[in-house]
Write a protein that holds these residues in place. Structure first.
Motif: not given
Length: 382
Positions: A169, A172-174, A176-177
């Motif tokens: 997660l 994935e967040l990195q 997306a950022q």
């Protein structure tokens, strides 16, 4: 036939420490309870086999293809240790508990229950065979410890699954950022390109028109004719370079086209605008994710801009090809070239290198005075 373990469960480092410490302590204690040197050497060899299998098969995850073979071999080794009849046999039996934790950490529930039951059953039979009914209390004790170790191992498995899930997660967040930052950069470039197009470019065009009108009113013998004509030429050149800059800021071709289609359109327009013949060769199916596509497109723009400004070339070849695990862009001209040893910075080379480095690519430039220039940019598909 063995059943492979499908999902990888990471083994925590503290389990390594617990395993190695337990093996060292319990093997020394168990070996010290053996009466003869040959039996001690045999026990030492079995313990080393248990440890080597753990390190080179279990810890390296090679056991996953044939887990039943691995667990069966480890249980067999522990049974042979028990049969040596050490006075401190509980020390060797403790390794059964360590193996139970290993099984519960990495195995699906059904497989874990099966192998823990096999291990407990083998140990119970050995106790009954060597001690008789007097070993029932030991069997009762081990039944509880096997269950506790099984639950402990399954708890470790759940914790590691959750940690692995959380790590994915975070990644994935990195990602997306990073995509949001890339989109913000693209949006800012688009805004700047629109502002340049709607204001500065129009003003430069108006200046060029005014200078053209002024030149038309002057006789060639007039002293002002030459400066006005030169100013008109400079204004048109500034307009052309401004158009190139706007295209570099906003490569509209990539918004709705593949890299191959965008290059085809751009190289054709560049050749027509600069009066330099250009051949484009593209392998079938060349494609990269967005950052790689845009980087190679930008490198093409920068390289062709350098050709137009500095090379005095009459012909350029642009090639986009699949090569092993890379997409390779080659741009070669027949211009005057330059001495690489005399060019430390500038000519857009640093810009191209920096762009490629951000996507894991690399740049190679070869040139020489009066021998043209060859630029090779490569980006990995992954």
């Amino acid at each position: 036939m063995t059943t492979p373990i499908r999902q990888r469960i990471p083994v925590p480092s503290f389990l390594d420490v617990a395993t190695y410490v337990s093996m060292a302590a319990m093997s020394l204690l168990g070996i010290s309870g053996l009466p003869s040197l040959p039996s001690q050497l045999m026990a030492l060899g079995l313990v080393l086999s248990f440890g080597l299998l753990y390190h080179f098969v279990f810890r390296s995850e090679r056991y996953q293809r044939t887990p039943n073979l691995y667990f069966g071999a480890q249980i067999l080794i522990l049974c042979l240790l028990f049969l040596l009849r050490s006075a401190n046999e509980d020390a060797f039996n403790f390794l059964f508990l360590i193996l139970t934790i290993h099984i519960a950490v990495v195995s699906p529930a059904r497989m874990a229950i099966l192998w823990i039951a096999v291990g407990f059953g083998m140990l119970s039979l050995l106790i009954l065979a060597t001690v008789g009914l007097g070993g029932l209390y030991a069997i009762l004790f081990y039944s509880v410890t096997f269950v506790v170790c099984g639950f402990f191992g399954s708890t470790i498995q759940e914790v590691e699954r959750e940690r692995d899930h959380n790590q994915r997660l975070v990644e994935e967040l990195q990602s997306a950022q990073q995509k949001l930052r890339d989109l913000a950069v693209i949006e800012e470039r688009n805004r700047l390109a629109r502002d340049l197009h709607d204001s500065v470019k129009q003003q430069v065009f108006a200046i060029s028109m005014q200078l053209g009108a002024a030149r038309a009113l002057l006789d060639k013998e007039n002293q002002a004719y030459g400066p006005v004509a030169e100013a008109e030429r400079l204004a048109r050149q500034a307009g052309a370079e401004l158009t190139t800059l706007i295209r570099e800021l906003r490569p509209a071709g990539l918004e709705s086209k593949t890299l191959a289609e965008a290059l085809q359109e751009y190289v054709t327009a560049w050749s027509r605008q600069n009066g330099i013949a250009a051949d484009l060769k593209i392998d079938h199916g060349v494609s990269l994710p967005l950052p790689g596509d845009e980087t190679l497109f930008r490198v093409t723009q920068e390289a062709l801009a350098n050709v137009a400004r500095h090379s005095n070339a009459r012909h350029v070849t642009v090639e986009l090809a699949n090569q092993d695990d890379e997409i390779v862009l080659r741009i070669e001209d027949d211009g005057v070239g330059f001495d690489l040893s005399q060019v430390e910075r500038g000519v857009g080379l640093d810009s191209m290198r920096e762009r490629l480095e951000t996507v894991g690519g690399h740049l190679n430039v070869s040139s020489g005075t009066s021998s043209g220039t060859r630029i090779v940019a490569a980006v990995r598909r992954s």
